[in-house]
Design an enzyme around this catalytic site. Sequence first.
Site, PDB file in Angstrom:
ATOM      1  N   VAL A   1       0.831  -1.204   0.000  1.00 42.81           N
ATOM      2  CA  VAL A   1       0.000   0.000   0.000  1.00 42.81           C
ATOM      3  C   VAL A   1       0.863   1.250   0.000  1.00 42.81           C
ATOM      4  O   VAL A   1       0.594   2.221  -0.721  1.00 42.81           O
ATOM      5  CB  VAL A   1      -0.966   0.004   1.202  1.00 42.81           C
ATOM      6  CG1 VAL A   1      -1.726   1.320   1.289  1.00 42.81           C
ATOM      7  CG2 VAL A   1      -1.942  -1.168   1.100  1.00 42.81           C
TER       8      VAL A   1
ATOM      9  N   LEU B   1      -7.488  -1.016  -2.836  1.00 37.58           N
ATOM     10  CA  LEU B   1      -6.609  -1.408  -3.925  1.00 37.58           C
ATOM     11  C   LEU B   1      -6.651  -2.918  -4.127  1.00 37.58           C
ATOM     12  O   LEU B   1      -6.465  -3.673  -3.177  1.00 37.58           O
ATOM     13  CB  LEU B   1      -5.163  -0.989  -3.627  1.00 37.58           C
ATOM     14  CG  LEU B   1      -4.920   0.483  -3.283  1.00 37.58           C
ATOM     15  CD1 LEU B   1      -3.450   0.703  -2.958  1.00 37.58           C
ATOM     16  CD2 LEU B   1      -5.364   1.386  -4.427  1.00 37.58           C
TER      17      LEU B   1
ATOM     18  N   ILE C   1     -18.728 -13.145  -8.279  1.00 36.44           N
ATOM     19  CA  ILE C   1     -19.591 -14.329  -8.169  1.00 36.44           C
ATOM     20  C   ILE C   1     -19.021 -15.473  -8.998  1.00 36.44           C
ATOM     21  O   ILE C   1     -19.764 -16.334  -9.484  1.00 36.44           O
ATOM     22  CB  ILE C   1     -21.059 -14.036  -8.556  1.00 36.44           C
ATOM     23  CG1 ILE C   1     -21.183 -13.594 -10.017  1.00 36.44           C
ATOM     24  CG2 ILE C   1     -21.674 -13.006  -7.618  1.00 36.44           C
ATOM     25  CD1 ILE C   1     -22.635 -13.581 -10.511  1.00 36.44           C
TER      26      ILE C   1
ATOM     27  N   CYS D   1      -5.605  -9.428   2.330  1.00 39.06           N
ATOM     28  CA  CYS D   1      -6.703  -8.597   2.837  1.00 39.06           C
ATOM     29  C   CYS D   1      -7.904  -9.398   3.343  1.00 39.06           C
ATOM     30  O   CYS D   1      -8.250  -9.300   4.520  1.00 39.06           O
ATOM     31  CB  CYS D   1      -7.154  -7.625   1.753  1.00 39.06           C
ATOM     32  SG  CYS D   1      -5.896  -6.397   1.331  1.00 39.06           S
TER      33      CYS D   1
ATOM     34  N   LYS E   1      -7.499 -11.774   6.527  1.00 38.20           N
ATOM     35  CA  LYS E   1      -7.116 -11.006   7.708  1.00 38.20           C
ATOM     36  C   LYS E   1      -8.213 -10.047   8.144  1.00 38.20           C
ATOM     37  O   LYS E   1      -8.519  -9.923   9.340  1.00 38.20           O
ATOM     38  CB  LYS E   1      -5.825 -10.228   7.401  1.00 38.20           C
ATOM     39  CG  LYS E   1      -5.364  -9.294   8.495  1.00 38.20           C
ATOM     40  CD  LYS E   1      -4.042  -8.638   8.145  1.00 38.20           C
ATOM     41  CE  LYS E   1      -4.182  -7.617   7.043  1.00 38.20           C
ATOM     42  NZ  LYS E   1      -4.868  -6.381   7.468  1.00 38.20           N
TER      43      LYS E   1
ATOM     44  N   ARG F   1       0.213 -15.274   0.022  1.00 34.95           N
ATOM     45  CA  ARG F   1      -0.396 -15.318   1.355  1.00 34.95           C
ATOM     46  C   ARG F   1      -1.799 -15.905   1.278  1.00 34.95           C
ATOM     47  O   ARG F   1      -2.624 -15.450   0.499  1.00 34.95           O
ATOM     48  CB  ARG F   1      -0.425 -13.908   1.955  1.00 34.95           C
ATOM     49  CG  ARG F   1       0.927 -13.423   2.442  1.00 34.95           C
ATOM     50  CD  ARG F   1       0.906 -11.983   2.891  1.00 34.95           C
ATOM     51  NE  ARG F   1       0.787 -11.056   1.764  1.00 34.95           N
ATOM     52  CZ  ARG F   1       0.864  -9.729   1.876  1.00 34.95           C
ATOM     53  NH1 ARG F   1       1.038  -9.183   3.069  1.00 34.95           N
ATOM     54  NH2 ARG F   1       0.760  -8.964   0.817  1.00 34.95           N
TER      55      ARG F   1
END
Length: 442
Positions: free
Chosen positions: A11, A152, A252, A262, A265, A330
């Site tokens: 970021v 983002l 979908i 993101c 977490k 991740r």
Amino acid sequence: MRITVFGAGYVGLVTAACLADVGHRVLCADVDVERVRTLDRGEVPIYEPGLKTMLARNREEGRLAFTTDAGQAVRFGTLLFIAVGTPAGENGAADLKHVLAVAAAIGEHIDGYRLVINKSTVPVGTADRVRAVIAEQGRADDFDVCSNPEFLKEGAAIEDFTRGARIVVGTESERARELMRECYGPYNWNRDKFIFMDTRSAELTKYAANTMLATKISFMNEMANLAEHLGADIEQVRLGIGSDPRIGYHFIYPGCGYGGACFPKDIQALESMARDAGYPARILQAVEQVNRAQKDTLFAKLQKALEGDLAGKTIAVWGLAYKPNTDDMREAPSRSLMEAVWAQGGRIQAYDPEAAQECRRLYGQRPDLTLADDRYQALEGADALVICTEWKEFRVVDAAEITARLRRPLVIDGRNLYDPPALRRAGIAYFAVGRGDSVLTS
């Protein structure tokens, strides 16, 4: 404007590069000395399309620099963006140690008015904590703290920053509003994208947005699993429901689960906030449970198709990153698959256009992992192919090449890239997600 961005991660780098690119003078600060040295050499520690070129251009033109000196960073900018990591703690709550460390450094070195901007994804109430930490240092009484969450997408971050649908700012300060309008002015030409609100609402907006998107993904994966049991085709269902403008086609697409930095977490953090507030967030719990289970479906399909015996088998994997156009692994579905195969005594031959180096960093050199130079090399002598990431180069496939290189013509497609009848006519045992024919229900 003179702007400091604390944090040279994903970021922070995107924010610094995009703000410098429109003419602001930007100093990006990080505590990682080697990372700053890497950036000063013109190297970029993450893969994001267009980012390396943008960083290089703005460094060369003198609008962007990097430092490890917190005092210099605080003194440089009138606007101080906090864009450091907020990793999940053991209970799922966001760990604010990096955010609060930056706040303490600001409080220690502040020498005049500053607007402190929380860009990191942080729990509701963090702006109040940052304000208190800065004030505790006793050097400043003239500063504002606002919330400006990022929206983002990895792989499209520059597009999202420069052409985003909205600019959310949480503040009660008119001075902060005007400074934020000036900061983002070059990206606010064709219409007013600003949505001003209080800081707590802005902090919750970020979590609510990610949770809504993750909920759509888990819902479609639940429907895909049901379609397999009922003999329906989830791709036809997707077209049917996506045509409803109240639902739409975004997010979908069924598959093998979401990953990345993101969604997992942020959902865990929001669930932790709900627990602390004494509220049982049942939908959040279900979204996470469905996603965890969905990551295991590829291995379950593979194990069933190979009749439960993976010892000594070689599995080809296409795609290691959790999504295309990134090298981020991740929470990637590929990791769940590979680790399950290894636990059963199998080998992995994998190919990913960008994530090979990250895979080596995570797993090191091991005899049961081979990283191929191209997709077809990964197939050589393997007992099955499993597709984990929908990179564009995987969308068109040579069925004859697959059957010639695989030891047995078996494909487990976690991203529904191909037409099932076409591959089956080519003699390939093909199993996707929710396409009306499942190895688990056959």
